[in-house]
Design a protein around this motif. Structure first.
Motif, PDB file in Angstrom:
ATOM      1  N   LEU A  64      -6.522   4.152   6.298  1.00  0.00           N
ATOM      2  CA  LEU A  64      -6.165   4.324   4.893  1.00  0.00           C
ATOM      3  C   LEU A  64      -4.952   3.487   4.531  1.00  0.00           C
ATOM      4  O   LEU A  64      -4.830   2.979   3.418  1.00  0.00           O
ATOM      5  CB  LEU A  64      -5.891   5.800   4.633  1.00  0.00           C
ATOM      6  CG  LEU A  64      -5.775   6.247   3.181  1.00  0.00           C
ATOM      7  CD1 LEU A  64      -7.068   5.961   2.438  1.00  0.00           C
ATOM      8  CD2 LEU A  64      -5.453   7.734   3.132  1.00  0.00           C
ATOM      9  N   ILE A  65      -4.044   3.314   5.470  1.00  0.00           N
ATOM     10  CA  ILE A  65      -2.824   2.576   5.170  1.00  0.00           C
ATOM     11  C   ILE A  65      -3.095   1.083   4.990  1.00  0.00           C
ATOM     12  O   ILE A  65      -2.328   0.389   4.346  1.00  0.00           O
ATOM     13  CB  ILE A  65      -1.776   2.787   6.278  1.00  0.00           C
ATOM     14  CG1 ILE A  65      -0.421   2.226   5.844  1.00  0.00           C
ATOM     15  CG2 ILE A  65      -2.232   2.168   7.576  1.00  0.00           C
ATOM     16  CD1 ILE A  65       0.682   2.480   6.828  1.00  0.00           C
ATOM     17  N   GLY A  66      -4.186   0.608   5.579  1.00  0.00           N
ATOM     18  CA  GLY A  66      -4.472  -0.811   5.460  1.00  0.00           C
ATOM     19  C   GLY A  66      -4.351  -1.575   6.756  1.00  0.00           C
ATOM     20  O   GLY A  66      -4.419  -2.800   6.768  1.00  0.00           O
ATOM     21  N   LEU A  67      -4.201  -0.863   7.863  1.00  0.00           N
ATOM     22  CA  LEU A  67      -4.143  -1.556   9.137  1.00  0.00           C
ATOM     23  C   LEU A  67      -5.441  -2.320   9.393  1.00  0.00           C
ATOM     24  O   LEU A  67      -6.521  -1.819   9.095  1.00  0.00           O
ATOM     25  CB  LEU A  67      -3.910  -0.551  10.268  1.00  0.00           C
ATOM     26  CG  LEU A  67      -2.549   0.135  10.275  1.00  0.00           C
ATOM     27  CD1 LEU A  67      -2.508   1.223  11.335  1.00  0.00           C
ATOM     28  CD2 LEU A  67      -1.429  -0.877  10.505  1.00  0.00           C
ATOM     29  N   GLY A  68      -5.304  -3.505   9.904  1.00  0.00           N
ATOM     30  CA  GLY A  68      -6.494  -4.299  10.194  1.00  0.00           C
ATOM     31  C   GLY A  68      -7.223  -4.769   8.960  1.00  0.00           C
ATOM     32  O   GLY A  68      -8.423  -5.028   9.003  1.00  0.00           O
ATOM     33  N   TYR A  69      -6.519  -4.894   7.860  1.00  0.00           N
ATOM     34  CA  TYR A  69      -7.135  -5.301   6.590  1.00  0.00           C
ATOM     35  C   TYR A  69      -7.528  -6.760   6.709  1.00  0.00           C
ATOM     36  O   TYR A  69      -6.683  -7.642   6.655  1.00  0.00           O
ATOM     37  CB  TYR A  69      -6.134  -5.091   5.462  1.00  0.00           C
ATOM     38  CG  TYR A  69      -6.709  -4.672   4.138  1.00  0.00           C
ATOM     39  CD1 TYR A  69      -7.241  -5.605   3.260  1.00  0.00           C
ATOM     40  CD2 TYR A  69      -6.678  -3.342   3.747  1.00  0.00           C
ATOM     41  CE1 TYR A  69      -7.740  -5.218   2.032  1.00  0.00           C
ATOM     42  CE2 TYR A  69      -7.173  -2.939   2.517  1.00  0.00           C
ATOM     43  CZ  TYR A  69      -7.708  -3.886   1.666  1.00  0.00           C
ATOM     44  OH  TYR A  69      -8.187  -3.488   0.443  1.00  0.00           O
ATOM     45  N   THR A  70      -8.826  -7.008   6.801  1.00  0.00           N
ATOM     46  CA  THR A  70      -9.342  -8.345   7.083  1.00  0.00           C
ATOM     47  C   THR A  70     -10.347  -8.745   6.029  1.00  0.00           C
ATOM     48  O   THR A  70     -11.179  -7.932   5.615  1.00  0.00           O
ATOM     49  CB  THR A  70     -10.013  -8.364   8.467  1.00  0.00           C
ATOM     50  OG1 THR A  70      -9.096  -7.880   9.433  1.00  0.00           O
ATOM     51  CG2 THR A  70     -10.443  -9.773   8.845  1.00  0.00           C
ATOM     52  N   PHE A  71     -10.273 -10.022   5.632  1.00  0.00           N
ATOM     53  CA  PHE A  71     -11.161 -10.546   4.600  1.00  0.00           C
ATOM     54  C   PHE A  71     -12.274 -11.395   5.190  1.00  0.00           C
ATOM     55  O   PHE A  71     -12.110 -12.052   6.216  1.00  0.00           O
ATOM     56  CB  PHE A  71     -10.376 -11.418   3.622  1.00  0.00           C
ATOM     57  CG  PHE A  71      -9.512 -10.629   2.683  1.00  0.00           C
ATOM     58  CD1 PHE A  71      -8.226 -10.263   3.041  1.00  0.00           C
ATOM     59  CD2 PHE A  71      -9.984 -10.246   1.434  1.00  0.00           C
ATOM     60  CE1 PHE A  71      -7.420  -9.532   2.177  1.00  0.00           C
ATOM     61  CE2 PHE A  71      -9.188  -9.528   0.556  1.00  0.00           C
ATOM     62  CZ  PHE A  71      -7.920  -9.168   0.942  1.00  0.00           C
ATOM     63  N   ASN A 121       0.836  -1.182   0.000  1.00  0.00           N
ATOM     64  CA  ASN A 121       0.000   0.000   0.000  1.00  0.00           C
ATOM     65  C   ASN A 121       0.875   1.238   0.000  1.00  0.00           C
ATOM     66  O   ASN A 121       1.831   1.332   0.773  1.00  0.00           O
ATOM     67  CB  ASN A 121      -0.917   0.023   1.222  1.00  0.00           C
ATOM     68  CG  ASN A 121      -2.002   1.078   1.084  1.00  0.00           C
ATOM     69  OD1 ASN A 121      -2.290   1.539  -0.006  1.00  0.00           O
ATOM     70  ND2 ASN A 121      -2.604   1.470   2.175  1.00  0.00           N
ATOM     71  N   MET A 122       0.515   2.160  -0.863  1.00  0.00           N
ATOM     72  CA  MET A 122       1.225   3.426  -0.915  1.00  0.00           C
ATOM     73  C   MET A 122       0.485   4.398  -0.016  1.00  0.00           C
ATOM     74  O   MET A 122      -0.438   5.082  -0.433  1.00  0.00           O
ATOM     75  CB  MET A 122       1.287   3.950  -2.346  1.00  0.00           C
ATOM     76  CG  MET A 122       2.189   5.162  -2.499  1.00  0.00           C
ATOM     77  SD  MET A 122       2.239   5.772  -4.191  1.00  0.00           S
ATOM     78  CE  MET A 122       0.642   6.533  -4.328  1.00  0.00           C
ATOM     79  N   TYR A 123       0.862   4.409   1.259  1.00  0.00           N
ATOM     80  CA  TYR A 123       0.131   5.200   2.236  1.00  0.00           C
ATOM     81  C   TYR A 123       0.261   6.686   1.972  1.00  0.00           C
ATOM     82  O   TYR A 123      -0.723   7.409   1.963  1.00  0.00           O
ATOM     83  CB  TYR A 123       0.646   4.877   3.634  1.00  0.00           C
ATOM     84  CG  TYR A 123       0.122   5.798   4.709  1.00  0.00           C
ATOM     85  CD1 TYR A 123       0.988   6.599   5.419  1.00  0.00           C
ATOM     86  CD2 TYR A 123      -1.237   5.865   4.991  1.00  0.00           C
ATOM     87  CE1 TYR A 123       0.513   7.442   6.396  1.00  0.00           C
ATOM     88  CE2 TYR A 123      -1.716   6.712   5.967  1.00  0.00           C
ATOM     89  CZ  TYR A 123      -0.838   7.494   6.674  1.00  0.00           C
ATOM     90  OH  TYR A 123      -1.308   8.334   7.640  1.00  0.00           O
ATOM     91  N   SER A 124       1.473   7.134   1.749  1.00  0.00           N
ATOM     92  CA  SER A 124       1.686   8.570   1.591  1.00  0.00           C
ATOM     93  C   SER A 124       1.217   8.983   0.206  1.00  0.00           C
ATOM     94  O   SER A 124       1.840   8.664  -0.797  1.00  0.00           O
ATOM     95  CB  SER A 124       3.163   8.905   1.774  1.00  0.00           C
ATOM     96  OG  SER A 124       3.958   8.114   0.914  1.00  0.00           O
TER      97      SER A 124
END
Lengths: 115, 113
Positions: free
Chosen positions: B97-104, A93-96
């Motif tokens: 937004l970063i994807g933390l906790g990305y769960t399916f 993922n490109m966070y920034s």
């Protein structure tokens, strides 16, 4: 079971050996990476993640290594067990500056454990 | 999977009929996603949501629509199902937004005949 393992690279290892699964990611600006495990008939499961400010992160029996110079990610599984048989894939993922469209996923590697 | 459920788990439908798949979460995560998974293609993003009534198209959105009227539910509709939409569909949620906790979720296997 699921047919998601078809057409994927396959890694076959002996039970008890260490496994190393590799992933080349696409975006040099990506700053968050996740490894997932997907067993037949199930959804992907989180294994371990790493931020771009780290080179290595360890979990229980798993280690993720990040080489930003060559945009390479690897997952090491120690003392591979039959339950480790699955498809493994990386995500970035490109966070920034990235949008809300989530992670970008690799196609995966099918890990087969030989008894 | 804890906190996220998909329904139905399996469905067979006829070409030309509308189909709605449901994703329900109990994690109160802001971000929700619909993917399809096919051999040789991996996971491909169909649509995503970044809040109630806030949705956008992904890589393979043609023939699909979504709705999110409340935080916990994200619906995927195939307006007129085609055989090319036979696939396994996964919903995912993320707390950031970063994807933390990305769960399916566990997936829905859809067959269009």
């Amino acid at each position: 079971g699921e047919s998601v393992g078809l057409h994927l690279p396959t890694l076959s290892v002996q039970e008890g050996d260490n496994s190393i699964i590799n992933c080349a990611y696409s975006n040099s600006a990506s700053d968050y990476f996740i490894w997932y495990k997907q067993e037949s008939g199930k959804g992907p499961q989180f294994i371990i993640d790493i931020r771009s400010n780290m080179d290595k992160r360890q979990g229980q029996r798993v280690t993720v290594l990040l080489n930003k110079t060559v945009k390479h990610l690897s997952l090491q599984i120690a003392a591979t067990q039959p339950g480790d048989s699955a498809v493994y894939f990386c995500a970035e993922n490109m966070y920034s500056g990235g949008g809300a469209d989530g992670l970008t996923f690799g196609k995966g590697t099918h890990l087969i454990i030989q008894p | 999977d804890a906190g996220i459920t998909q329904s139905p788990r399996h469905k067979v439908t006829e070409t030309g009929t509308p189909v709605t798949l449901r994703c329900h979460q109990t994690e109160n995560h802001r971000y929700m996603y619909w993917y399809r998974q096919d051999p040789g293609h991996g996971l491909r993003l169909i649509h995503y949501s970044y809040g109630v009534k806030d949705t956008d198209k992904g890589e393979v959105s043609d023939g699909y629509s979504v709705s999110r009227s409340k935080t916990e539910d994200f619906l995927l509709t195939l307006e007129s199902a085609t055989s090319s939409q036979t696939s396994v569909y996964f919903c995912a949620i993320s707390e950031s937004l970063i994807g933390l906790g990305y769960t399916f979720g566990s997936g829905t296997r859809l067959t269009v005949v």
